[in-house]
Enzyme design. Structure first.
Site: not given
Length: 507
Positions: A166, A245, A282
């Site tokens: 996706k 995550e 991140c």
């Protein structure tokens, strides 16, 4: 019904660049998953699989100019950053090809029959098999390394699992280009193109996680989005593994001895880590415990100077910019919070880097300041000024799970010559999946010993999304008991026709 168009948007201007395609309907998602499921048998040959991964790397490298240009036009991350990211991406593909060739990931174990034991042991042979179709949800901040051709896709394909990705709406054109290159690589290696597919659209992502032929999912993104998909994966009639995550503060602890020894160096290094990629990593350090007093003040001054010299940057999209501005404004308005360098709007399309400060006592117990313990995506960090080890320890005990935890120690502490450092390492180990000493968490090396994950909400499982062991997420063990040799998978036969690494017990 008219198909919803998917547009590529330039974050530097906010203008639409081109229509890439349309959001996938439920029928189109179903067709992509069913085609991937039908192609799974073609991935069984390890030699073909490894050739596919290497061919994909070659095609991506060969189209580097086009791939980097497409990604930069949609993310504003810059040619230098994206050149490095493409190298990381193709390096991952080649590394997983090597892992497939070597075969140790199958974890072949053989316990030969031994009737003399109590109880008698039958012949047992165990290895790992691929789960089936994997759904991958691409990340916004890494249009290559954590998206269509990224680590989740590479590791799943290496395991023998077809993949339906996706795409992220922030870089649909780059996603479509990379998807086409992966499909070309599959055909060149003698595989059906449908071992990889790319779909677009929010609703398509929901259809994907619910599809009965999808056997596992990988996700990199926000806590809110990841948790919604995690819950959907668990709510299916047959739940599936969801390796997400999510968010992370990535705390940093600066000891008094380290601040006394090199306050200015730590302050400038922190600024570089916080602003790398405009704070959109991140593992950006979002909470930094700094001792109160003159040495901590020197660190804060060095941080302020370095951030003040950092040019405003463009975030990945207008929504992230709006969320960043609102987030830092809300945090700065909390009682006792100061903004020595105020983060926020840097221009019509840009944001400026900055940092906030707050006394550790304000975070000693749950309350209005809990917002400071949540990730704020963008170029900002929070300096928590602590008085003594007790305050620092109390705050660490309040933190949620993280991808990383960093310790800035003095030379004596790092060498084990000073008391307390080993205890501090042990304490932060319970908080994070990766512990960094006298470095910075931004920059996650792709290596066999790497771990990119951590306690919730950093991740939804204990697996890693970076490094060779990421392949383990897409495999399950099967044991064969007293199965005649002729009926065993080739990997487990007595003659060892494939020459795989194996652990054997008994004679």
């Amino acid at each position: 019904m008219t198909a919803t168009p998917v547009w590529s948007v330039d974050p530097r201007t906010g203008k639409q660049r081109e229509q890439v395609g349309h959001e996938a309907t439920a029928r189109e998602v179903d067709e992509a998953v069913r085609a991937a499921h039908a192609a799974r048998g073609a991935l069984a040959d390890r030699t073909v699989r490894a050739a596919f991964l290497r061919t994909a790397a070659e095609l991506l490298d060969g189209a580097a100019d086009h791939v980097i240009a497409a990604a930069d036009a949609e993310t504003a991350l810059g040619t230098a950053r994206l050149t490095g990211e493409l190298g990381r991406t193709t390096g991952q593909l080649r590394a997983f090809a090597d892992i497939v060739d070597e075969g140790a990931y199958l974890d072949v174990r053989i316990d030969r029959a031994d009737p003399s034991l109590t109880p008698p042991r039958p012949d047992l042979r165990r290895y790992k098999v691929p789960l089936g179709v994997v759904a991958v949800y691409a990340a916004s901040n890494f249009p290559l390394a954590f998206s269509v051709p990224g680590g989740d896709t590479a590791s799943a394909l290496a395991a023998g699992c077809p993949v339906v990705v996706k795409a992220h709406p922030d870089h649909p054109a780059a996603s479509a280009l990379c998807g086409a290159l992966l499909r070309r690589a599959a055909v060149a290696a003698g595989l059906p193109a449908d071992v990889v597919a790319v779909v677009h659209g929010f609703d398509a992502g929901l259809e994907l996680i619910r599809h009965p032929l999808v056997r596992a999912a990988g996700f990199t993104g926000s806590i809110r989005g990841g948790r919604a998909l995690f819950d959907a994966a668990a709510a299916r009639p047959v739940p599936i593994p969801f390796h997400g995550e999510l968010g992370s503060l990535n705390p940093v602890v600066v000891t008094p001895a380290a601040a006394a020894e090199r306050a200015e160096e730590i302050g400038s290094g922190l600024a570089g880590s916080v602003t790398l990629g405009v704070g959109q990593f991140c593992v950006k350090p979002g909470l930094v415990l700094v001792p109160a007093g003159a040495d901590g003040d020197r660190l804060a001054e060095a941080l302020a100077k370095a951030l003040g010299e950092t040019a405003p940057g463009v975030l990945l999209d207008h929504r992230m910019r709006d969320d960043f501005i609102a987030g830092v404004r809300e945090r700065a308005a909390l009682p006792g919070v100061d903004a020595p360098v105020a983060p926020g709007p840097g221009g019509e399309r840009t944001v400026g880097a900055g940092f906030l400060t707050v006394p550790a006592a304000r975070l000693a117990a749950p309350g209005v300041h809990d917002l400071l313990l949540e990730e704020c995506f963008g170029p900002v960090t929070v300096l928590v000024r602590y008085e003594g080890q007790r305050e620092a320890t109390a705050l660490l005990e309040r933190l949620p799970g993280n991808l990383s935890a960093t310790l800035q120690l003095s030379a004596d502490e790092a060498e084990g010559a000073a008391a307390g450092a080993a205890e501090l390492v042990e304490r932060v180990t319970s908080l994070a999946g990766r512990i960094v000493v006298n470095g910075w968490p931004t920059g996650v090396a792709v290596a066999p010993a790497q771990h990119h994950g951590g306690p919730y909400p950093a991740a939804t499982s204990h697996s890693t999304s970076v490094g060779g062991t990421a392949i383990e997420r897409w495999l399950r063990p099967v044991a064969y008991q007293s199965v005649p040799d002729a009926l065993l998978p080739a990997e487990l036969r007595e003659a060892d026709p494939l020459g795989l690494p194996r652990r054997v017990t008994g004679g």
